[in-house]
Design a protein around this motif. Structure first.
Motif, PDB file in Angstrom:
ATOM      1  N   ALA A   1     -54.939  55.023 -85.779  1.00  0.00           N
ATOM      2  CA  ALA A   1     -55.674  54.267 -84.755  1.00  0.00           C
ATOM      3  C   ALA A   1     -56.579  53.223 -85.392  1.00  0.00           C
ATOM      4  CB  ALA A   1     -56.486  55.224 -83.879  1.00  0.00           C
ATOM      5  N   TYR A   2     -57.310  53.608 -86.417  1.00  0.00           N
ATOM      6  CA  TYR A   2     -58.221  52.653 -87.057  1.00  0.00           C
ATOM      7  C   TYR A   2     -57.479  51.499 -87.725  1.00  0.00           C
ATOM      8  CZ  TYR A   2     -62.577  55.182 -86.283  1.00  0.00           C
ATOM      9  OH  TYR A   2     -63.678  55.752 -85.713  1.00  0.00           O
ATOM     10  N   PHE A   3     -56.286  51.754 -88.230  1.00  0.00           N
ATOM     11  CA  PHE A   3     -55.511  50.670 -88.839  1.00  0.00           C
ATOM     12  C   PHE A   3     -55.343  49.529 -87.834  1.00  0.00           C
ATOM     13  CE2 PHE A   3     -51.498  48.432 -89.364  1.00  0.00           C
ATOM     14  CZ  PHE A   3     -51.567  48.010 -90.682  1.00  0.00           C
TER      15      PHE A   3
ATOM     16  N   THR B   1     -54.942  50.497 -95.845  1.00  0.00           N
ATOM     17  CA  THR B   1     -54.512  49.322 -96.600  1.00  0.00           C
ATOM     18  C   THR B   1     -53.876  48.333 -95.624  1.00  0.00           C
ATOM     19  OG1 THR B   1     -52.312  50.202 -97.034  1.00  0.00           O
ATOM     20  CG2 THR B   1     -54.044  50.787 -98.620  1.00  0.00           C
ATOM     21  N   ASP B   2     -53.251  47.305 -96.156  1.00  0.00           N
ATOM     22  CA  ASP B   2     -52.568  46.321 -95.309  1.00  0.00           C
ATOM     23  C   ASP B   2     -51.184  46.800 -94.877  1.00  0.00           C
ATOM     24  OD1 ASP B   2     -54.706  44.626 -95.564  1.00  0.00           O
ATOM     25  OD2 ASP B   2     -53.829  43.467 -97.196  1.00  0.00           O
ATOM     26  N   THR B   3     -50.752  47.922 -95.393  1.00  0.00           N
ATOM     27  CA  THR B   3     -49.427  48.452 -95.083  1.00  0.00           C
ATOM     28  C   THR B   3     -49.470  49.236 -93.769  1.00  0.00           C
ATOM     29  OG1 THR B   3     -49.028  48.690 -97.441  1.00  0.00           O
ATOM     30  CG2 THR B   3     -47.552  49.881 -95.970  1.00  0.00           C
ATOM     31  N   PRO B   4     -48.596  48.937 -92.825  1.00  0.00           N
ATOM     32  CA  PRO B   4     -48.568  49.695 -91.558  1.00  0.00           C
ATOM     33  C   PRO B   4     -48.472  51.198 -91.819  1.00  0.00           C
ATOM     34  CG  PRO B   4     -47.158  47.786 -91.384  1.00  0.00           C
ATOM     35  CD  PRO B   4     -47.590  47.871 -92.836  1.00  0.00           C
ATOM     36  N   PRO B   5     -49.129  51.995 -90.989  1.00  0.00           N
ATOM     37  CA  PRO B   5     -49.223  53.438 -91.214  1.00  0.00           C
ATOM     38  C   PRO B   5     -47.980  54.217 -90.782  1.00  0.00           C
ATOM     39  CG  PRO B   5     -50.447  52.829 -89.264  1.00  0.00           C
ATOM     40  CD  PRO B   5     -49.922  51.552 -89.850  1.00  0.00           C
ATOM     41  N   THR B   6     -46.866  53.942 -91.415  1.00  0.00           N
ATOM     42  CA  THR B   6     -45.622  54.619 -91.035  1.00  0.00           C
ATOM     43  C   THR B   6     -45.641  56.108 -91.387  1.00  0.00           C
ATOM     44  OG1 THR B   6     -44.619  53.869 -93.095  1.00  0.00           O
ATOM     45  CG2 THR B   6     -44.187  52.546 -91.141  1.00  0.00           C
ATOM     46  N   LYS B   7     -46.300  56.462 -92.486  1.00  0.00           N
ATOM     47  CA  LYS B   7     -46.401  57.890 -92.835  1.00  0.00           C
ATOM     48  C   LYS B   7     -47.214  58.632 -91.786  1.00  0.00           C
ATOM     49  CE  LYS B   7     -47.654  58.759 -97.057  1.00  0.00           C
ATOM     50  NZ  LYS B   7     -48.145  58.703 -98.439  1.00  0.00           N
ATOM     51  N   GLU B   8     -48.267  57.999 -91.319  1.00  0.00           N
ATOM     52  CA  GLU B   8     -49.100  58.619 -90.297  1.00  0.00           C
ATOM     53  C   GLU B   8     -48.326  58.774 -88.991  1.00  0.00           C
ATOM     54  OE1 GLU B   8     -50.044  56.316 -92.406  1.00  0.00           O
ATOM     55  OE2 GLU B   8     -51.838  57.117 -93.386  1.00  0.00           O
ATOM     56  N   GLU B   9     -47.536  57.761 -88.648  1.00  0.00           N
ATOM     57  CA  GLU B   9     -46.715  57.855 -87.435  1.00  0.00           C
ATOM     58  C   GLU B   9     -45.724  59.011 -87.548  1.00  0.00           C
ATOM     59  OE1 GLU B   9     -44.924  54.199 -86.114  1.00  0.00           O
ATOM     60  OE2 GLU B   9     -46.844  53.137 -86.227  1.00  0.00           O
ATOM     61  N   ALA B  10     -45.131  59.182 -88.699  1.00  0.00           N
ATOM     62  CA  ALA B  10     -44.193  60.295 -88.904  1.00  0.00           C
ATOM     63  C   ALA B  10     -44.923  61.632 -88.765  1.00  0.00           C
ATOM     64  CB  ALA B  10     -43.528  60.181 -90.272  1.00  0.00           C
ATOM     65  N   MET B  11     -46.127  61.713 -89.312  1.00  0.00           N
ATOM     66  CA  MET B  11     -46.904  62.948 -89.224  1.00  0.00           C
ATOM     67  C   MET B  11     -47.297  63.235 -87.770  1.00  0.00           C
ATOM     68  SD  MET B  11     -50.242  64.223 -91.387  1.00  0.00           S
ATOM     69  CE  MET B  11     -51.073  62.679 -91.148  1.00  0.00           C
TER      70      MET B  11
ATOM     71  N   PRO C   1     -48.997  46.368 -81.181  1.00  0.00           N
ATOM     72  CA  PRO C   1     -48.240  47.272 -82.059  1.00  0.00           C
ATOM     73  C   PRO C   1     -48.522  48.763 -81.826  1.00  0.00           C
ATOM     74  CG  PRO C   1     -49.131  45.444 -83.324  1.00  0.00           C
ATOM     75  CD  PRO C   1     -49.733  45.362 -81.951  1.00  0.00           C
ATOM     76  N   MET C   2     -49.583  49.096 -81.099  1.00  0.00           N
ATOM     77  CA  MET C   2     -49.884  50.491 -80.788  1.00  0.00           C
ATOM     78  C   MET C   2     -49.093  50.988 -79.584  1.00  0.00           C
ATOM     79  SD  MET C   2     -54.046  50.620 -81.149  1.00  0.00           S
ATOM     80  CE  MET C   2     -54.192  52.411 -81.096  1.00  0.00           C
ATOM     81  N   HIS C   3     -48.673  50.094 -78.719  1.00  0.00           N
ATOM     82  CA  HIS C   3     -48.112  50.462 -77.416  1.00  0.00           C
ATOM     83  C   HIS C   3     -46.901  51.387 -77.500  1.00  0.00           C
ATOM     84  CE1 HIS C   3     -50.071  46.799 -75.240  1.00  0.00           C
ATOM     85  NE2 HIS C   3     -50.934  47.473 -75.979  1.00  0.00           N
ATOM     86  N   GLY C   4     -46.002  51.116 -78.417  1.00  0.00           N
ATOM     87  CA  GLY C   4     -44.787  51.928 -78.508  1.00  0.00           C
ATOM     88  C   GLY C   4     -45.090  53.392 -78.759  1.00  0.00           C
ATOM     89  N   LEU C   5     -45.890  53.669 -79.774  1.00  0.00           N
ATOM     90  CA  LEU C   5     -46.193  55.068 -80.098  1.00  0.00           C
ATOM     91  C   LEU C   5     -47.047  55.703 -79.008  1.00  0.00           C
ATOM     92  CD1 LEU C   5     -45.730  57.260 -82.273  1.00  0.00           C
ATOM     93  CD2 LEU C   5     -47.987  56.663 -83.168  1.00  0.00           C
ATOM     94  N   VAL C   6     -48.008  54.974 -78.471  1.00  0.00           N
ATOM     95  CA  VAL C   6     -48.848  55.533 -77.409  1.00  0.00           C
ATOM     96  C   VAL C   6     -47.977  55.927 -76.215  1.00  0.00           C
ATOM     97  CG1 VAL C   6     -50.675  55.038 -75.719  1.00  0.00           C
ATOM     98  CG2 VAL C   6     -50.954  54.311 -78.102  1.00  0.00           C
ATOM     99  N   ASN C   7     -47.133  55.039 -75.767  1.00  0.00           N
ATOM    100  CA  ASN C   7     -46.263  55.355 -74.623  1.00  0.00           C
ATOM    101  C   ASN C   7     -45.326  56.515 -74.928  1.00  0.00           C
ATOM    102  OD1 ASN C   7     -47.207  53.529 -72.679  1.00  0.00           O
ATOM    103  ND2 ASN C   7     -46.061  51.858 -73.623  1.00  0.00           N
TER     104      ASN C   7
END
Length: 143
Positions: free
Chosen positions: A4-6, A49-59, A118-124
């Motif tokens: 979320a903070y990213f 970091t500047d890298t999208p949080p894909t690991k966090e999304e997977a978790m 960019p948050m909308h997909g995961l939130v929905n």
């Protein structure tokens, strides 16, 4: 929280209005003046970091998978037959993922419409799942 903070930290006006809801005027002024250093410190402490949080999304998906499985038998609570710290903890930690409107007595998280696209997909996606619905129900029924 890193996920979320990213997405939220770069949006000063959005996050500033959320985190200063209901605080005294002097604190609003302080946050307004010091937002950039505060955001930098929060980002640094969370390892953003500047890298999208894909690991966090997977978790997030893995945890929601586990909770979905737990709720599949129709149970109302994650452990036992009454509200427990497990339910409260999951609801509190999952609230930023579903942008729960009642988090922090309301207003501490942006609405879906206010949030960065960019948050909308995961939130929905998470809102539609049993675990996401569980979070929202916890806030409606046990707040």
């Amino acid at each position: 929280s890193r996920w979320a903070y990213f997405y939220l930290l770069p949006h000063k006006n959005l996050l500033e209005s959320c985190i200063t809801k209901g605080v005294p005027g002097w604190q609003k002024i302080l946050v307004h003046i010091a937002y950039r250093p505060i955001a930098w410190l929060v980002g640094k402490s969370l390892g953003i970091t500047d890298t999208p949080p894909t690991k966090e999304e997977a978790m997030i998906r893995e945890v929601f998978d586990l909770v979905d499985e737990r709720l599949a038998d129709g149970r109302q609570f994650l452990v036992g037959n009454k509200l427990s710290l497990v339910d409260i903890g999951f609801a509190a930690l999952g609230a930023p993922v579903v942008l729960e409107p009642d988090y922090g007595h309301g207003g501490l998280l942006p609405t879906l419409e206010q949030s960065p696209e960019p948050m909308h997909g995961l939130v929905n996606e998470m809102r539609a799942r049993p675990a996401g619905q569980f979070i929202r129900r916890m806030y409606k029924e046990h707040r």
